[in-house]
Design an enzyme around this catalytic site. Sequence first.
Site, PDB file in Angstrom:
ATOM      1  N   LYS A  54      -7.892   1.887   0.036  1.00  0.00           N
ATOM      2  CA  LYS A  54      -8.243   2.036   1.452  1.00  0.00           C
ATOM      3  C   LYS A  54      -8.494   3.511   1.779  1.00  0.00           C
ATOM      4  CE  LYS A  54      -5.768  -2.148   2.658  1.00  0.00           C
ATOM      5  NZ  LYS A  54      -4.518  -2.795   3.020  1.00  0.00           N
ATOM      6  N   GLN A  98       1.243  -1.354   5.506  1.00  0.00           N
ATOM      7  CA  GLN A  98       0.962  -2.221   4.361  1.00  0.00           C
ATOM      8  C   GLN A  98       2.064  -3.270   4.197  1.00  0.00           C
ATOM      9  OE1 GLN A  98      -1.898  -2.082   2.377  1.00  0.00           O
ATOM     10  NE2 GLN A  98      -1.100  -3.958   1.467  1.00  0.00           N
ATOM     11  N   ASP A 121      -5.698  -3.893  11.685  1.00  0.00           N
ATOM     12  CA  ASP A 121      -5.483  -5.053  10.819  1.00  0.00           C
ATOM     13  C   ASP A 121      -5.636  -6.357  11.601  1.00  0.00           C
ATOM     14  OD1 ASP A 121      -5.143  -5.007   8.112  1.00  0.00           O
ATOM     15  OD2 ASP A 121      -3.024  -4.481   8.159  1.00  0.00           O
TER      16      ASP A 121
END
Length: 295
Positions: A54, A98, A121
């Site tokens: 990422k 994460q 997200d």
Amino acid sequence: MPAKIISGIETAKAIRAEIAAEIASLRERFGLIPGLVTILVGQDPASESYVAAKNKTAHALGIHSEQVTLTADTREVELLRIVGEYNRNPAIHGILVQLPLPRHINEAKVLFAIDPAKDVDGFHPVNVGKMMLGEPCFLPCTPHGILELLQRSGVETSGAEVVVVGRSNIVGKPIANLMLQKRPGGNATVTICHTRTRDMNYHTRRADILIVAAGVAKMIKADQVKDGVVIIDVGVNRIGQAASGKAILAGDVDFDDVVGKAAAITPVPGGVGPMTITMLMKNTLQAAKQAAGIA
Ligand code: NAP
């Protein structure tokens, strides 16, 4: 006719070029640089490699990216404090924590603490609720990537029988919801299967579009699909190690078995995976534009 291979690599490349061009233009016109922070707790090797990928992609597209790496014994209160700091940081437009988090940390509490305007997200209940209602919001990256793959491959979804295998909050439920929405790329008739589904084959054999996100290597075989099906294989399963030391990956679909029956299919790797990271970048760009009041 041989199945069309729906390449996530090629589609992601095209979208990334669009994102990079828009970022360059925003920088030139407004001095705006989108900012993303990734927060990693613990040392899970898969999570470490996702976060590294990422950051690398963000950097390549002109996004300012920061990484916070915390030890596995980090207390929940400390993680919440860091999230709060980034909520207030004007140089950061997207916050990604994460997953999975260590067991002693309440995942929902942390995700709910992220400012919905920075929730790139798309996991915050405000964004999940807006998605359900068909309102503009940050869409979760993997389902968003699947929508783009289908649309850019010219797959007609209106009126199609879509069968989703898997009902997780990050893939199965949101992609089913998005395929149902009354708008282009949606308008499908959607069925969701899971481990309590009585006769899964009955459903998968009816699918015009089959989306599989179960996490079981090669579980879908040729006798479970109909001729001409379009298959989106979300699964990423490590099934061994190559001589190079690299993991051998397999999807949830037995590619070699079904490829002769499918009209189109995503490979693993190189299908949905590259799209997920790309949609994270797209959401970060969107967050930066919204923060700056640019439509
Ligand atoms: P998850 O949270 O473990 O959910 C799996 C779902 O599949 C559950 O709803 C489960 O049913 C269902 N399921 C499992 N085995 C099944 C079976 N034999 N028959 C029918 N349903 C079954 O997984 P996830 O997070 O959604 O991820 C799914 C897969 O996608 C994994 O391989 C993951 O690595 C991959 N993934 C890939 C990306 C990407 O970017 N490429 C992103 C996210 C996930 P129950 O609810 O009844 O248990």
